[in-house]
Scaffold this active site. Sequence first.
Site, PDB file in Angstrom:
ATOM      1  N   LYS A  85       0.836  -1.212   0.000  1.00 19.42           N
ATOM      2  CA  LYS A  85       0.000   0.000   0.000  1.00 19.42           C
ATOM      3  C   LYS A  85       0.869   1.260   0.000  1.00 19.42           C
ATOM      4  O   LYS A  85       0.647   2.178  -0.785  1.00 19.42           O
ATOM      5  CB  LYS A  85      -0.935   0.021   1.224  1.00 19.42           C
ATOM      6  CG  LYS A  85      -1.883  -1.180   1.302  1.00 19.42           C
ATOM      7  CD  LYS A  85      -2.804  -1.085   2.503  1.00 19.42           C
ATOM      8  CE  LYS A  85      -2.078  -1.106   3.845  1.00 19.42           C
ATOM      9  NZ  LYS A  85      -1.344  -2.371   4.116  1.00 19.42           N
ATOM     10  N   ARG A 121       0.247  -8.732  13.640  1.00 16.83           N
ATOM     11  CA  ARG A 121      -0.393  -7.717  12.787  1.00 16.83           C
ATOM     12  C   ARG A 121      -1.269  -8.367  11.724  1.00 16.83           C
ATOM     13  O   ARG A 121      -2.335  -7.847  11.383  1.00 16.83           O
ATOM     14  CB  ARG A 121       0.675  -6.821  12.147  1.00 16.83           C
ATOM     15  CG  ARG A 121       1.244  -5.835  13.165  1.00 16.83           C
ATOM     16  CD  ARG A 121       2.576  -5.283  12.747  1.00 16.83           C
ATOM     17  NE  ARG A 121       2.531  -4.583  11.491  1.00 16.83           N
ATOM     18  CZ  ARG A 121       3.553  -4.485  10.655  1.00 16.83           C
ATOM     19  NH1 ARG A 121       4.703  -5.063  10.936  1.00 16.83           N
ATOM     20  NH2 ARG A 121       3.428  -3.814   9.544  1.00 16.83           N
ATOM     21  N   ARG A 141      11.794  -1.310  10.837  1.00 18.12           N
ATOM     22  CA  ARG A 141      10.786  -0.982  11.847  1.00 18.12           C
ATOM     23  C   ARG A 141      10.735  -2.059  12.922  1.00 18.12           C
ATOM     24  O   ARG A 141      10.797  -3.241  12.626  1.00 18.12           O
ATOM     25  CB  ARG A 141       9.412  -0.830  11.178  1.00 18.12           C
ATOM     26  CG  ARG A 141       9.210   0.543  10.571  1.00 18.12           C
ATOM     27  CD  ARG A 141       7.994   0.633   9.685  1.00 18.12           C
ATOM     28  NE  ARG A 141       6.801   0.017  10.240  1.00 18.12           N
ATOM     29  CZ  ARG A 141       5.626  -0.011   9.610  1.00 18.12           C
ATOM     30  NH1 ARG A 141       5.496   0.561   8.422  1.00 18.12           N
ATOM     31  NH2 ARG A 141       4.582  -0.603  10.165  1.00 18.12           N
ATOM     32  N   ARG A 181      -9.137   1.010   9.111  1.00 17.34           N
ATOM     33  CA  ARG A 181      -8.746  -0.354   9.487  1.00 17.34           C
ATOM     34  C   ARG A 181      -9.812  -1.045  10.322  1.00 17.34           C
ATOM     35  O   ARG A 181      -9.611  -2.201  10.700  1.00 17.34           O
ATOM     36  CB  ARG A 181      -7.455  -0.299  10.296  1.00 17.34           C
ATOM     37  CG  ARG A 181      -6.168  -0.555   9.509  1.00 17.34           C
ATOM     38  CD  ARG A 181      -5.011  -0.312  10.450  1.00 17.34           C
ATOM     39  NE  ARG A 181      -3.815  -1.035  10.162  1.00 17.34           N
ATOM     40  CZ  ARG A 181      -2.772  -0.560   9.475  1.00 17.34           C
ATOM     41  NH1 ARG A 181      -2.815   0.624   8.927  1.00 17.34           N
ATOM     42  NH2 ARG A 181      -1.693  -1.289   9.343  1.00 17.34           N
ATOM     43  N   ARG A 241      11.805  -5.299   4.763  1.00 17.81           N
ATOM     44  CA  ARG A 241      11.475  -3.874   4.528  1.00 17.81           C
ATOM     45  C   ARG A 241      12.448  -2.945   5.244  1.00 17.81           C
ATOM     46  O   ARG A 241      12.781  -3.164   6.404  1.00 17.81           O
ATOM     47  CB  ARG A 241      10.045  -3.587   5.001  1.00 17.81           C
ATOM     48  CG  ARG A 241       9.692  -2.096   4.962  1.00 17.81           C
ATOM     49  CD  ARG A 241       8.203  -1.850   4.930  1.00 17.81           C
ATOM     50  NE  ARG A 241       7.531  -2.209   6.174  1.00 17.81           N
ATOM     51  CZ  ARG A 241       6.209  -2.111   6.356  1.00 17.81           C
ATOM     52  NH1 ARG A 241       5.430  -1.673   5.382  1.00 17.81           N
ATOM     53  NH2 ARG A 241       5.674  -2.458   7.504  1.00 17.81           N
TER      54      ARG A 241
HETATM   55  P1  ADP Z   1       1.799  -1.465   7.468  1.00 20.91           P
HETATM   56  O1  ADP Z   1       2.498  -0.584   6.489  1.00 20.91           O
HETATM   57  O2  ADP Z   1       2.610  -2.650   7.797  1.00 20.91           O
HETATM   58  O3  ADP Z   1       0.416  -1.832   7.052  1.00 20.91           O
HETATM   59  P2  ADP Z   1       1.280   0.884   9.063  1.00 20.91           P
HETATM   60  O4  ADP Z   1       2.471   1.744   8.945  1.00 20.91           O
HETATM   61  O5  ADP Z   1       0.106   1.204   8.227  1.00 20.91           O
HETATM   62  O6  ADP Z   1       1.714  -0.634   8.832  1.00 20.91           O
HETATM   63  O7  ADP Z   1       0.802   0.824  10.574  1.00 20.91           O
HETATM   64  C1  ADP Z   1       1.705   0.561  11.613  1.00 20.91           C
HETATM   65  C2  ADP Z   1       0.935   0.494  12.927  1.00 20.91           C
HETATM   66  O8  ADP Z   1       0.326   1.777  13.181  1.00 20.91           O
HETATM   67  C3  ADP Z   1      -0.218  -0.496  12.964  1.00 20.91           C
HETATM   68  O9  ADP Z   1       0.203  -1.808  13.292  1.00 20.91           O
HETATM   69  C4  ADP Z   1      -1.094   0.122  14.062  1.00 20.91           C
HETATM   70  O10 ADP Z   1      -0.559  -0.121  15.353  1.00 20.91           O
HETATM   71  C5  ADP Z   1      -0.941   1.619  13.784  1.00 20.91           C
HETATM   72  N1  ADP Z   1      -1.977   2.088  12.841  1.00 20.91           N
HETATM   73  C6  ADP Z   1      -1.779   2.566  11.589  1.00 20.91           C
HETATM   74  N2  ADP Z   1      -2.938   2.906  11.017  1.00 20.91           N
HETATM   75  C7  ADP Z   1      -3.912   2.627  11.923  1.00 20.91           C
HETATM   76  C8  ADP Z   1      -5.323   2.727  11.921  1.00 20.91           C
HETATM   77  N3  ADP Z   1      -5.996   3.176  10.844  1.00 20.91           N
HETATM   78  N4  ADP Z   1      -5.993   2.341  13.028  1.00 20.91           N
HETATM   79  C9  ADP Z   1      -5.349   1.903  14.122  1.00 20.91           C
HETATM   80  N5  ADP Z   1      -4.015   1.752  14.179  1.00 20.91           N
HETATM   81  C10 ADP Z   1      -3.292   2.110  13.095  1.00 20.91           C
HETATM   82  P1  ADP Z   2       2.225  -1.870   3.181  1.00 16.80           P
HETATM   83  O1  ADP Z   2       2.220  -0.353   3.177  1.00 16.80           O
HETATM   84  O2  ADP Z   2       1.005  -2.447   2.547  1.00 16.80           O
HETATM   85  O3  ADP Z   2       2.513  -2.441   4.517  1.00 16.80           O
HETATM   86  P2  ADP Z   2       4.778  -1.584   1.777  1.00 16.80           P
HETATM   87  O4  ADP Z   2       4.498  -0.731   0.605  1.00 16.80           O
HETATM   88  O5  ADP Z   2       5.474  -0.974   2.931  1.00 16.80           O
HETATM   89  O6  ADP Z   2       3.417  -2.336   2.243  1.00 16.80           O
HETATM   90  O7  ADP Z   2       5.622  -2.847   1.252  1.00 16.80           O
HETATM   91  C1  ADP Z   2       6.091  -3.851   2.139  1.00 16.80           C
HETATM   92  C2  ADP Z   2       7.456  -4.335   1.646  1.00 16.80           C
HETATM   93  O8  ADP Z   2       7.300  -5.038   0.414  1.00 16.80           O
HETATM   94  C3  ADP Z   2       8.466  -3.228   1.369  1.00 16.80           C
HETATM   95  O9  ADP Z   2       9.749  -3.698   1.720  1.00 16.80           O
HETATM   96  C4  ADP Z   2       8.355  -2.995  -0.141  1.00 16.80           C
HETATM   97  O10 ADP Z   2       9.581  -2.537  -0.702  1.00 16.80           O
HETATM   98  C5  ADP Z   2       8.041  -4.401  -0.641  1.00 16.80           C
HETATM   99  N1  ADP Z   2       7.140  -4.410  -1.816  1.00 16.80           N
HETATM  100  C6  ADP Z   2       6.097  -3.581  -2.074  1.00 16.80           C
HETATM  101  N2  ADP Z   2       5.483  -3.937  -3.222  1.00 16.80           N
HETATM  102  C7  ADP Z   2       6.143  -5.029  -3.691  1.00 16.80           C
HETATM  103  C8  ADP Z   2       5.997  -5.874  -4.847  1.00 16.80           C
HETATM  104  N3  ADP Z   2       5.012  -5.667  -5.756  1.00 16.80           N
HETATM  105  N4  ADP Z   2       6.854  -6.892  -5.005  1.00 16.80           N
HETATM  106  C9  ADP Z   2       7.835  -7.115  -4.092  1.00 16.80           C
HETATM  107  N5  ADP Z   2       8.034  -6.367  -2.987  1.00 16.80           N
HETATM  108  C10 ADP Z   2       7.197  -5.337  -2.788  1.00 16.80           C
END
Ligand code: ADP
Ligand code: ADP
Length: 223
Positions: A15, A173, A162, A90, A129
């Site tokens: 995302k 998660r 992270r 979420r 990541r």
């Molecule tokens: P990821 O990229 O792995 O999906 P995020 O960066 O979006 O993770 O979120 C990291 C953490 O921040 C989540 O595990 C949660 O603890 C918190 N968080 C982010 N967005 C939300 C949300 N919309 N509602 C509640 N907690 C959130």
């Molecule tokens: P989210 O925001 O949904 O948690 P991220 O965009 O942070 O996901 O991506 C999670 C990890 O996967 C990062 O290390 C990113 O570089 C990698 N990644 C994202 N898209 C792809 C893809 N299409 N193929 C392989 N790796 C990817």
Amino acid sequence: MAVYVVLLGPPGAGKGTQAEILSEKLGLAHVSSGDLFRENIKNQTELGKLAKGFMDRGDLVPDDVTIAMVRERLSRPDCAKGALLDGYPRTPAQAAALSQMLNNLGGKVDVVPYIRVDEEELVRRLSGRWTCRAEGHIYHEVFNPPKQTGVCDVDGSELYQREDDKRETVQRRIHVYLDQTAPLIDYYRKEGSLVEVDGAQNIEAVTQDLLAAMPAVAGGAKA
Ligand code: ADP
Ligand code: ADP
């Protein structure tokens, strides 16, 4: 009219990566609730102190503070043309609050791309990541490495892993996602705004499929 896109998908689906690319192509603000929380932690605000414990455990931050934070963000001038929401909503309560805030802004959730990726791949992605300290730019040590190890291509800042990307927290998660966020897939499908995209492809192919899946929004996109 402002345009609002909600990127839905499990942690690690891509995302944030796609939001970075699409916000540039579509001229929409990138609104990431995770980035907003991490900024608050970095600046040691009260909100940051509250959020940190939940985030470190892999749990969701409570709805009331999350909703208030995103409402404030969407009211800023850079969201005048709309926003790409990444990581919000979420929970069903957050989704209901979003409809209401956008209604107040004269808009709605226009389209909800759901990025599908299986669990094994999510773990591979999250465990490799690397995130940039300054602005949250995202890399993967194998799938999308920076030009220079440990350094952000965009702003030269340090890359770090992270705390919540360690294996046990990742499992937690994914569990929280399945329990609390996955119901939103059906919610938006019933509203008619869901479009599904295969997130298991490479980054460029996913971007192309996302653009193709939302022609009304992507009409004016830069190639
Ligand atoms: P990821 O990229 O792995 O999906 P995020 O960066 O979006 O993770 O979120 C990291 C953490 O921040 C989540 O595990 C949660 O603890 C918190 N968080 C982010 N967005 C939300 C949300 N919309 N509602 C509640 N907690 C959130
Ligand atoms: P989210 O925001 O949904 O948690 P991220 O965009 O942070 O996901 O991506 C999670 C990890 O996967 C990062 O290390 C990113 O570089 C990698 N990644 C994202 N898209 C792809 C893809 N299409 N193929 C392989 N790796 C990817």
